[in-house]
Design an enzyme around this catalytic site. Structure first.
Site, mmCIF file in Angstrom:
data_model
loop_
_atom_site.group_PDB
_atom_site.id
_atom_site.type_symbol
_atom_site.label_atom_id
_atom_site.label_comp_id
_atom_site.label_asym_id
_atom_site.label_seq_id
_atom_site.Cartn_x
_atom_site.Cartn_y
_atom_site.Cartn_z
ATOM 1 N N LYS A 110 -2.040 14.348 -7.897
ATOM 2 C CA LYS A 110 -2.946 13.644 -8.634
ATOM 3 C C LYS A 110 -4.643 14.052 -8.943
ATOM 4 O O LYS A 110 -5.858 14.337 -9.216
ATOM 5 C CB LYS A 110 -2.499 12.066 -7.690
ATOM 6 C CG LYS A 110 -1.140 11.879 -8.205
ATOM 7 C CD LYS A 110 -1.158 10.161 -7.676
ATOM 8 C CE LYS A 110 -0.101 10.142 -8.452
ATOM 9 N NZ LYS A 110 0.921 9.016 -6.978
ATOM 10 N N GLN B 48 -0.193 4.446 -2.711
ATOM 11 C CA GLN B 48 0.880 5.319 -2.778
ATOM 12 C C GLN B 48 2.174 4.567 -2.075
ATOM 13 O O GLN B 48 1.925 3.845 -0.760
ATOM 14 C CB GLN B 48 0.021 6.676 -2.172
ATOM 15 C CG GLN B 48 2.096 7.814 -1.833
ATOM 16 C CD GLN B 48 1.895 7.804 -3.413
ATOM 17 O OE1 GLN B 48 0.322 8.784 -4.172
ATOM 18 N NE2 GLN B 48 2.775 8.739 -3.611
ATOM 19 N N ASP C 163 -2.491 1.958 -12.149
ATOM 20 C CA ASP C 163 -0.723 2.339 -12.314
ATOM 21 C C ASP C 163 -0.195 1.586 -12.417
ATOM 22 O O ASP C 163 1.484 2.065 -12.982
ATOM 23 C CB ASP C 163 -0.041 2.155 -10.555
ATOM 24 C CG ASP C 163 -0.058 3.341 -9.650
ATOM 25 O OD1 ASP C 163 0.244 4.375 -10.586
ATOM 26 O OD2 ASP C 163 0.255 3.673 -8.559
#
Length: 968
Positions: free
Chosen positions: A90, A134, A159
C-alpha cells in the site's frame, strides 16, 4: 506462520506491477487479454491505469493549494509479517501516486482505550485524509475490532468499513467510501465492456468485506443479484445461471468449469496457497475458481494473482485521493451551509431577557461545523458556547480573508446609543437575510457594568448574542484568568521588594538559585535575566559578588510602581488602599489601588497578541516599575512570564456563540475603551476573517465614540495586526444628537425630558456638529462612513431626514435608519446593503500618524484631528514621565489616550463639538507589553463604583427553574 505461507507472501510482494505470470505463460498489461476461451481481465493493468489517473489528480491538487499532499495513515497493532507485506504494498502504491503514506505501528501491548485515542488523534489531524486499520489486530489484550473500525471517522474511512459507510451503500447512497475489493471488482467488470444493467449476477460468499458489499454494488448498478453462501441449495445450478459471477469464499479452486455459464464474466476474489511440486517454492497461488477449467468456459476471467488483488490497493488509493479532494473542496467552499433561526418579533417589544429566553440556540457544535470548523478545533463548554483552537489559523493560512467592518458611535449619552445592538442587527441582516458569510466579533463584557448601571452588553431587543446570561457573566472564564495572572504578578512584585529589603545579596541569591538534590542551576527565565545583564555564565557557583548582586537585586523604586491589583467588580473603596500592614511584612507597606480587571494591561496584551509566542513575549515585556537608577523593571525580570502564560493559555482562544438568528459570534477579550484601547482581540478577528472567506464580512466594534474606540482600533489594533478595515459604521441616535444640541441631562434611571420624547428639529440641528465630527474622524482614516440611525419610538420622520441629509452632505457614504432592535436582522437590511456597497469601494485606509513622531506630537495629532482640540498641554509630572519613557526607548510606541467618553474634551459636562480647546494630560505611563503609551487626560478612574441603586437589586436566581432573572 508456515514456511509455505511465508514463501507465498514473498511471491505476492514481488509480483511485478507491469506484468503477471499465470501458469507458465506471460500476459502483458492490457485490461482484457484473450487466452484460449476467456478474455483475461488484467487487474494489474487496470490498477496501473488508475494509479496514473490518480497521480495526475494529486498533481492538480498541489497546483490548487501549494504544498498540499493527500495523507494516508496505516495503523497496525503488532507486527504480523503478512500484514507487513500488505502494508508495504500500500505504501509503495501511495508513494508512486504522490500520497504521503505513513505506517503507524503500535505495540502488541496496546489497550483498546489507547488504540481508540490514537485513532482519534488521526481523525483530528488535518494532514490525514485516509485512515486504515490493518486487520487482524495482533494484540495481547482484548480489543473489539468492530469498535476500532467504527472509531475511524466516516470522512476518513478509506477502507469503506465504517458502519455509516456500509449503511450508505446499503441504501444506495454511493457518495460515501466504497469498500475497496468489491469496488475493484465492479471496476473490472465495467472495464471488460460487459453491460451490468439487467444482467443476472451471482455473488458466491457473504462476507462483510467482499460478498455482501459486492452484492450491494451490483444491485445499485442495476444487476439482478443473488447471494449464495454455505447453506445455499442447488449451488451449481444457481451459479450456472449467472451472467456475472463474483466468487469470494476462501476455498481453493472450488468453482469448476461446470458451474459457469458459457460466456459469463467471472471475478475471482480468492487467494490461496496450493502445494505444487513442479515449483521451486513447492507451492503456487490459486483462487477460489478452477482457473484452467474456467478459462475454457467463461467469457471474461480474472487471474490469481494479478486480478482483484491489485485493484483492492488501487481503489484504496482512489478513496484516499477522493477524501483529499473533498477536504480541498470544503476548504475552498465559499458559502456556509448555515441554518438560521427564525424570529417572531412581538409587539410591544419584550425585555431583552424575555426575547433571549424565547429563542432556543443551536447546538454550538452544529454551528461550528456549519461555519467550517473541524471538531478538533472546537472545545465545547456545554452546548451553547465553545472555544476555538488557534490551530485553525494554521489550517486556513492560505485562505483569502473577508471584508473588515468596524462599528463605532457618536459621543454617547449615559444610556448608550446601541452600538452592540446595531452590530448584532447588521450581522443578522448580512448573515440571515443577505446570505453572506458573516461573523460578529465582540468584546467580553465586564461584570462591573453588568452589576452596576449599564447592565449587560449582549445587544438588545431582537439583535442580541445568546444566551445572554452566559455572555454577560463568566462565559468561559477568560476575565478571571486575566485577574489571576494580573494579581500573581502583583504578588510577586511586592514579595520581591520584601525579600530584597530583608536579605543581603548572598542570602538572596542562594534562595533564588537553590541547590536541589545537590545541584544548582538557573531556570530558563533566570538565564534570560543574566543575558540582559550581560553575564554569559551558566553555572550558578561561578558568579562573583559583582555579578550575583545585580542578578538577585532588582532595586525597585516603590514610587514608580505602575502595577495594580484587579477585580472584576465595581468597588469604589479599592480606589486607594495600603498593602503590607501585617506585622509579618516588617513595616514594608505602600499605598496602591485596585483597578477593574478589564483595565489590566494583561487584558490589552490578550487582545493585541497574534499567537501564543507573541503573547508570551508581550507578557515578558510588561513594565511594572522602574528601578532606582531609572531603568524599567519587567515581568520577565520578576521571573513570572512563564507562569502568566500558563494561566492565560486557554484564555487566548476566542469564544464562539451565536446571534438570535443563529449567525456566529466571536467573543474575546474586553479592554476598556477609555482606559485601554477598547477593542476585541486581533486573534478573534483573524479567525473570523479566515472563516468567512473572500466575500464574507467580519464586523467588530470599538468602544464609546469614534474619538476614543475607533481611533485606537485604527492606530493601535490595526497597526499591530496589519489589517485594513473596509468600512466604518457610525451609530447615532436622535436622542444623543439632541443632548449635544443643548438638551436636558440624560440620567440613567430617570425619565427622559420631553425634549427627547417630542419632535424638536431645532435641537437636532444644534446637535449635528457632534455627529459630523465623528464622520470626519472616519474619513481621516480613509474609510467610507455609513451612518446608522438607531431608531427610537419617539423619533419622527422629519428628525430622521434632517440627520440623514446632514450626514450625506458631510461626506458620509450612506445614511440609513435601522429598526433592528424591534425587527432583528430584517430591520437592518438597508444598513447591510449600504455596508456591502461601501466595502466594494477601493480600500483607502491609512493611519493617522507615524510612530517616529515624538510622543507629545502624536498626542497633539490625535487631539486636534479626532477631538477638535487646539493643543495638548502636559502637567509637569507628565512631561517628566514623557522624558523618562523616551529615554527608556518607548518613544516610538503608539499613543492610547485615556479620557472621558461623554465629551470630545477632557470634561464630561461639555457637550457638542467644541473647537480649539486645550486638552490637559495629567499623567503618562507605558503599557510596554500591550505596546502603547497611555496619556491620562483629566480624571479617569480605573475602578468604577456602584450607584445608589445598582442592577444587583434586580438580579436573582430562580431556584425552582435554575434560571437567572433581572439581567438586562
Amino acid at each position: 506462520m508456515s514456511a509455505q505461507y511465508q514463501r507465498f507472501l514473498k511471491v505476492l510482494e514481488k509480483w511485478p506491477a507491469e506484468k503477471s505470470k499465470v501458469g507458465s505463460g506471460e500476459w502483458t498489461a492490457e485490461p482484457a487479454i484473450k487466452m484460449s476461451g476467456a478474455k483475461i481481465i488484467s487487474g494489474t493493468a487496470v490498477a496501473k491505469s488508475i494509479r496514473e489517473e490518480l497521480r495526475n489528480e494529486v498533481t492538480a491538487m498541489s497546483k490548487q493549494l501549494a504544498d498540499f499532499v493527500p495523507g494516508l495513515r496505516i495503523v497496525q497493532v503488532g507486527g504480523r509479517e503478512d500484514s507487513n507485506v500488505y502494508i508495504r504494498m500500500k505504501i509503495k502504491a501511495a508513494t508512486e501516486i504522490g500520497i504521503d503514506a505513513a505506517h503507524v505501528q503500535l505495540p502488541r501491548s496496546i489497550t483498546e482505550v489507547e488504540l481508540l485515542d490514537k485513532i482519534n488523534d488521526l481523525n483530528e489531524d488535518p494532514r490525514v485524509h485516509g485512515i486504515i486499520v490493518q486487520m487482524p489486530l495482533d494484540c495481547d489484550t482484548p480489543i473489539d475490532s468492530h469498535r476500532i473500525t467504527d472509531a475511524v471517522s466516516p470522512e476518513k474511512d478509506v477502507d469503506g468499513l465504517h458502519t455509516v459507510n456500509e449503511g450508505r451503500l446499503a441504501i444506495g447512497d454511493l457518495g460515501g467510501f466504497l469498500p475497496c475489493t468489491p469496488w475493484g471488482c465492479l471496476e473490472l467488470i465495467r472495464r471488460s465492456g460487459v453491460e451490468i444493467a439487467g444482467a443476472r449476477a451471482v455473488v458466491l460468499g457473504r462476507s462483510k468485506i467482499v460478498g455482501t458489499p459486492a452484492a450491494e454494488l451490483l444491485k445499485w448498478a442495476n444487476a439482478t443479484v443473488t447471494v449464495c453462501h454455505s447453506k445455499t441449495r442447488n449451488l451449481e445450478e444457481i451459479t450456472r445461471s449467472a451472467d456475472i459471477l463474483v466468487v469470494g469464499i476462501g476455498v481453493a479452486e472450488m468453482v469448476k468449469g461446470s458451474w459457469i455459464k458459457p460466456g459469463a464474466v467471472v471475478i475471482d476474489c480468492g487467494i490461496n496457497v496450493k502445494p505444487d511440486a513442479s515449483k521451486a517454492s513447492g507451492s503456487k497461488l490459486v483462487g477460489d475458481v478452477d482457473y484452467a477449467e474456467a478459462l475454457q468456459v467463461a467469457g471474461h476471467l480474472t487471474p490469481v494473482p494479478g486480478g482483484v488483488g491489485p485493484m483492492t490497493v488501487a481503489m484504496l488509493m482512489k478513496n484516499t485521493v477522493r477524501s483529499a479532494a473533498r477536504f480541498l473542496e470544503r476548504l475552498a467552499k465559499s458559502q456556509w451551509a448555515l441554518q438560521t433561526l427564525p424570529l417572531k418579533p412581538q409587539r410591544p417589544v419584550p425585555s431583552d431577557i424575555v426575547i433571549a429566553r424565547a429563542q432556543k440556540p443551536k447546538d454550538i457544535a452544529v454551528l461550528a461545523k456549519e461555519i467550517g470548523l473541524e471538531a478538533r478545533e472546537v472545545s465545547l463548554y456545554g452546548n451553547k458556547k465553545a472555544k476555538i483552537s488557534l490551530s485553525v489559523l494554521e489550517r486556513l493560512k492560505d485562505k483569502e480573508v473577508g471584508h473588515y467592518v468596524v462599528v463605532a458611535g457618536m459621543t454617547p449619552t449615559p444610556l448608550g446609543e446601541g452600538k452592540t445592538t446595531t452590530l448584532m442587527g447588521l450581522v443578522q441582516a448580512l448573515g440571515a437575510h443577505k446570505l453572506r458569510n458573516t461573523m460578529a466579533a465582540l468584546r467580553q463584557p465586564s461584570q462591573g457594568p453588568t452589576f452596576g448601571i449599564k447592565g449587560g452588553a449582549a445587544g438588545g431587543g431582537y439583535a442580541q448574542v445568546i444566551p445572554m446570561e452566559e455572555f454577560n457573566l463568566h462565559l468561559t472564564g477568560d476575565i478571571h484568568a486575566v485577574s489571576a495572572a494580573n494579581n500573581l504578578l502583583a504578588a510577586q512584585l511586592d514579595t520581591r521588594i520584601f525579600h530584597e529589603n530583608t536579605q543581603k545579596d548572598k542570602a538572596l541569591y542562594d534562595r533564588l538559585v537553590p541547590a536541589i538534590k545537590g545541584q544548582r542551576k538557573f531556570s530558563p527565565i533566570q538565564l534570560r535575566r543574566l543575558q540582559k545583564l550581560g553575564i554569559t555564565k551558566t553555572d550558578p557557583d561561578t558568579l562573583t559578588a559583582d555579578e550575583y548582586g545585580p542578578f538577585a537585586r532588582l532595586d525597585i523604586d516603590p514610587d514608580t510602581i505602575m502595577w495594580e491589583r484587579v477585580v472584576d467588580i465595581n468597588d469604589r473603596y479599592l480606589r486607594t488602599i495600603t498593602v503590607g500592614q501585617s506585622p509579618t511584612e516588617k513595616g514594608i507597606s505602600r499605598e496602591t489601588r485596585f483597578s477593574i480587571s478589564v483595565a489590566s494591561e494583561i487584558m490589552a496584551v490578550l487582545a493585541l497578541s497574534r499567537s501564543l509566542e507573541d503573547m508570551k513575549q508581550r507578557l515578558a515585556d510588561m513594565v511594572v516599575a522602574f528601578d532606582k537608577r531609572g531603568k524599567p523593571v519587567t515581568a520577565d525580570d520578576l521571573g513570572v512570564t512563564g507562569a502568566l502564560a500558563v494561566l492565560l493559555k486557554d484564555a487566548l482562544e476566542p469564544n464562539l456563540m451565536q446571534s438570535l438568528e443563529g449567525t456566529p459570534v466571536l467573543v474575546h477579550a474586553g479592554p476598556f475603551a477609555n482606559i485601554a484601547h477598547g477593542c476585541n482581540s486581533i486573534i478573534a478577528d483573524e479567525v473570523g476573517l479566515k472563516l468567512v472567506g473572500k466575500n464574507g464580512f467580519v464586523c467588530t466594534e470599538a468602544g464609546f465614540g469614534s474619538d476614543i474606540g475607533m481611533e485606537k482600533f485604527c492606530n493601535i489594533k490595526c497597526r499591530t495586526s496589519g489589517r485594513k478595515p473596509n468600512a466604518m459604521v457610525l451609530v447615532a441616535t436622535v436622542r444623543a444628537i439632541k443632548m449635544h444640541g443643548g438638551g436636558a441631562p440624560v440620567t440613567p434611571g430617570a425619565p427622559l425630558n420631553k425634549q427627547y420624547t417630542e419632535e424638536n428639529l431645532e435641537l437636532v440641528q444644534k446637535g449635528l456638529p457632534n455627529l459630523l465630527q465623528h464622520i470626519e474622524n472616519g474619513k481621516a482614516f480613509g474609510m467610507p462612513v455609513v451612518v446608522s440611525l438607531n431608531a427610537h419610538s419617539a423619533d419622527t420622520p422629519a428628525e430622521h431626514e434632517l440627520v440623514k441629509k446632514a450626514a450625506l452632505e458631510a461626506g458620509a457614504f450612506a445614511a440609513v435608519v435601522s429598526t433592528h432592535w424591534a425587527d432583528g436582522g430584517a430591520g437592518a437590511v438597508q444598513l447591510a446593503d449600504a455596508v456591502i456597497k461601501a466595502c466594494e469601494q477601493g480600500n483607502q485606509f491609512r493611519l493617522l500618524y507615524d510612530l517616529e513622531l515624538p510622543l507629545v506630537d502624536k498626542m497633539n495629532k490625535i487631539a486636534t484631528t479626532m477631538y477638535g482640540a487646539g493643543k495638548v498641554v502636559l502637567s509637569p509630572a507628565a512631561e517628566e514621565k514623557v522624558k523618562r519613557l523616551t529615554d527608556a526607548g518607548f518613544g516610538n510606541l503608539p499613543i492610547c489616550m485615556s479620557k472621558v467618553s461623554g465629551s470630545f474634551t477632557g470634561d464630561a459636562k461639555i457637550k457638542g463639538a467644541p473647537k480649539g480647546f486645550t486638552l490637559d494630560v495629567e499623567d503618562v505611563y507605558v503599557s510596554a507589553g500591550a505596546g502603547f503609551v497611555v496619556a491620562m487626560c483629566g480624571e479617569v478612574t480605573k475602578m468604577p463604583g456602584l450607584p445608589t441603586r445598582p442592577a444587583i437589586y434586580d438580579i436573582d436566581l430562580n431556584t425552582e427553574t435554575g434560571e437567572i432573572e433581572g439581567l438586562f
